[in-house]
Enzyme design. Structure first.
Site, mmCIF file in Angstrom:
data_model
loop_
_atom_site.group_PDB
_atom_site.id
_atom_site.type_symbol
_atom_site.label_atom_id
_atom_site.label_comp_id
_atom_site.label_asym_id
_atom_site.label_seq_id
_atom_site.Cartn_x
_atom_site.Cartn_y
_atom_site.Cartn_z
ATOM 1 N N HIS A 187 0.823 -1.212 0.000
ATOM 2 C CA HIS A 187 0.000 0.000 0.000
ATOM 3 C C HIS A 187 0.855 1.258 0.000
ATOM 4 O O HIS A 187 0.364 2.345 0.284
ATOM 5 C CB HIS A 187 -0.951 -0.033 1.204
ATOM 6 C CG HIS A 187 -1.755 -1.295 1.234
ATOM 7 N ND1 HIS A 187 -2.847 -1.498 0.427
ATOM 8 C CD2 HIS A 187 -1.566 -2.460 1.915
ATOM 9 C CE1 HIS A 187 -3.326 -2.730 0.635
ATOM 10 N NE2 HIS A 187 -2.557 -3.327 1.531
ATOM 11 N N LYS A 192 31.980 11.622 10.491
ATOM 12 C CA LYS A 192 32.322 11.608 11.920
ATOM 13 C C LYS A 192 33.286 12.752 12.236
ATOM 14 O O LYS A 192 33.135 13.469 13.220
ATOM 15 C CB LYS A 192 33.014 10.289 12.293
ATOM 16 C CG LYS A 192 32.080 9.092 12.386
ATOM 17 C CD LYS A 192 32.869 7.878 12.866
ATOM 18 C CE LYS A 192 32.089 6.600 12.667
ATOM 19 N NZ LYS A 192 32.873 5.401 12.935
HETATM 20 O O1 F6P Z 1 29.042 2.798 10.907
HETATM 21 C C1 F6P Z 1 30.376 2.550 11.102
HETATM 22 C C2 F6P Z 1 30.622 1.494 12.143
HETATM 23 O O2 F6P Z 1 31.989 1.405 12.326
HETATM 24 C C3 F6P Z 1 30.025 0.136 11.788
HETATM 25 O O3 F6P Z 1 30.798 -0.595 10.901
HETATM 26 C C4 F6P Z 1 29.896 -0.467 13.135
HETATM 27 O O4 F6P Z 1 29.039 -1.576 13.121
HETATM 28 C C5 F6P Z 1 29.371 0.697 13.935
HETATM 29 O O5 F6P Z 1 30.032 1.826 13.394
HETATM 30 C C6 F6P Z 1 29.553 0.616 15.422
HETATM 31 O O6 F6P Z 1 30.894 0.580 15.795
HETATM 32 P P1 F6P Z 1 31.304 0.179 17.248
HETATM 33 O O7 F6P Z 1 30.908 -1.227 17.492
HETATM 34 O O8 F6P Z 1 32.785 0.373 17.317
HETATM 35 O O9 F6P Z 1 30.591 1.107 18.201
#
Ligand code: F6P
Length: 544
Positions: free
Chosen positions: A381, A509
């Protein structure tokens, strides 16, 4: 011309053939089509016959797999070769579900005994919590778990526990928090009693901003209510960075290690699975691992023509790099698999969403498709209109159980009928002539039939794959995840990219860390681009 380019050229030529033929014609031409393109393994039946592919294309893709030495790379996957070349690590999630008797060495040490030791430790820890033997600071048993994490440290357990709802013990409620948005945590906290809550912080690095923010807030909340001694009883860490977990205040016996060779998006088989064990118990978790192991064995030992992850990976190359389909939809006809979509999204898009090959050379072919989707029947939907009549062709993966373990009768038949009908409709379509006739037969005038027919006819010839399983059990779920893992691996091998790093998440980041102090200090920096600077000024204005 290199062998590899010759095969790519062959595949390019085959594309033209598929502009002139249809899946239905392929069924007429090849009476064995259904057998060749369907796979039966361990209570799972996968039907690929409704795809835009024929035996010749499959052979060409197999040739590409031979040239790219996929079998050799696969051997490396299972034996601990440094497949993640940028970070100089193996990618050994398969070691987490291997039998005790296997030998896999990392830097000269067999890691299998440590894997099984950790599995025993996490299962016995979880069982002590589940049985009520291990209690909180005020001697009350734990009734709630709050799992804090991001990406693979969150979505794996979250997806599995939702999928296996019917295997979960009713006396322990498990909630997940990932978002930096405090409304997520706040909503969860409203229903938690600190005295009966165990907090599990999962982070391989123990430095992911959102995770640590939520963990710190949670620590404050807990200690304000129970005092500092709560830290040693109510907090567990699953991490590859023990020092950081210790500095946070977590005691050694509550820390479970994530080894360096476990990638985040493959970590649910590791100690990250502790929360899964807390929910479904050790025996069900072992069954989950056994399901994945069965697929590992199939992937390692089955001939190319019958090797499901290999064929699925090759099909994806054909669709993405040759037919130029930009996306693929995953549509589980199972409410409990709703998080499966975002789980596979990370698995495929973080693994293969790359523009350079292993050596850093620019890719000349289009890589990873956008993976998206939602549960059926709800999705019918919303976006099914586009799947059936839009200008883009979007291959779909349908997933459904033949047998439901839910108590209301009649629902599963409706679900099955919808799922089978949708994949059929996508393939068969209904042409203008048939549509005009149907409208006429329904009593419309010729004029109205002709007017409406272009709107209600369907081009068809839209591909889909059906994953049909007996029932959604821990074993089947383990199999499904492992199939998608190996499929993503095959894609990476065929494109010659590193599927095990994720540099693409870093810039965002870094820039967050530049912007955050500016926001905190209400200042602008001269190096900001005009758009971001304007947006920040608007933020300051709104906040005045
Ligand atoms: O999104 C990037 C990443 O490094 C993922 O690959 C990973 O699963 C996530 O962040 C969490 O990272 P961490 O387990 O170090 O907190």
């Amino acid at each position: 011309m290199r062998e590899r380019d010759l095969v790519w050229n062959k595949l390019e030529k085959a594309r033209q053939k598929f502009n002139r033929t249809s899946i239905l014609e392929q069924f007429q031409k090849d009476p064995q089509r259904h057998d060749v393109f369907s796979f039966r393994l361990n209570n799972l039946f996968v039907d690929l016959s409704k795809n835009l592919i024929d035996q010749q294309v499959l052979k060409d893709l197999q040739e590409l797999a031979t040239i790219q030495e996929v079998d050799k790379i696969r051997e490396g996957l299972f034996s601990g070769a440094i497949l993640n070349n940028t970070e100089k690590r193996p990618a050994l999630h398969v070691a987490l579900r291997t039998p005790k008797s296997s030998v896999i060495t990392v830097e000269g040490i067999n890691i299998v005994p440590a894997v099984h030791r950790q599995l025993e430790e996490m299962m016995s820890f979880a069982e002590l919590i589940r049985s009520g033997y291990k209690k909180g600071l005020t001697d009350r048993r734990f009734t709630n778990i709050l799992h804090i994490g991001s990406g693979g440290s969150l979505t794996g357990p979250m997806m599995v526990l939702k999928a296996l709802t019917s295997y979960q013990t009713p006396h322990i409620q498990i909630d997940f928090v990932g978002n930096a948005d405090s409304s997520d945590l706040q909503a969860k906290l409203r229903k938690l009693d600190p005295a009966t809550t165990l907090v599990v912080i999962a982070s391989k690095t123990f430095s992911t901003q959102e995770t640590i923010l939520n963990a710190e807030t949670m620590k404050k909340w807990m200690l304000e209510r129970l005092g500092p001694s709560a830290l040693s009883k109510h907090f567990v860490a699953i991490t590859g960075n023990k020092n950081r977990a210790n500095s946070f205040g977590i005691v050694d016996e509550n820390i479970f290690e994530i080894w360096e060779w476990v990638g985040g998006r493959f970590s649910l088989w590791s100690a990250v699975g502790l929360t899964i064990v807390l929910g479904i118990g050790s025996e069900n978790f072992k069954e989950f691992l056994r399901g994945a192991r069965a697929i590992d064995e199939h992937f390692q030992n089955t001939a190319p023509e019958m090797n499901l992850p290999l064929i699925l990976g090759m099909l994806e190359i054909w669709y993405t790099s040759i037919l130029n389909f930009g996306s693929r939809a995953i549509i589980p006809y199972d409410h409990r698999l709703q998080n499966f979509v975002s789980y596979i999204q990370q698995l495929e898009m973080e693994s293969n969403g790359k523009s350079v090959d292993k050596l850093g050379n620019k890719m000349t072919k289009k890589t990873a498709a956008v993976v998206w989707g939602a549960e059926g029947t709800n999705a019918q939907h919303s976006f099914f209109q586009l799947l059936h009549q839009g200008t883009s062709v979007i291959p779909c993966d349908f997933l459904i159980a033949a047998v439901s373990d839910e108590e209301f009768t009649g629902h599963q038949e409706v679900l099955l009928a919808n799922c089978l009908a949708q994949s059929r409709a996508l393939m068969t379509g209904r042409n203008l002539k048939a549509t005009t006739k149907k409208l006429g037969d329904s009593g419309l005038s010729d004029k109205d039939s002709n007017r409406l027919a272009p709107h209600s006819s369907f081009a068809g010839n839209r591909p889909s794959t059906m994953f049909l399983f007996k029932q959604l059990t821990p074993n089947i779920l383990g199999q499904l995840i492992a199939i998608y893992e190996h499929k993503a691996f095959v894609q990476g091998a065929l494109w010659n990219i590193n599927s095990f790093d994720q540099w693409g998440v870093e810039l965002g980041k870094e820039l967050t860390n530049e912007i955050l102090p500016l926001l905190q200090n209400k200042t602008l920096a001269s190096n900001l681009d005009p758009s971001t600077a304007n947006l920040m000024e608007e933020v300051f204005r709104f906040r005045k």
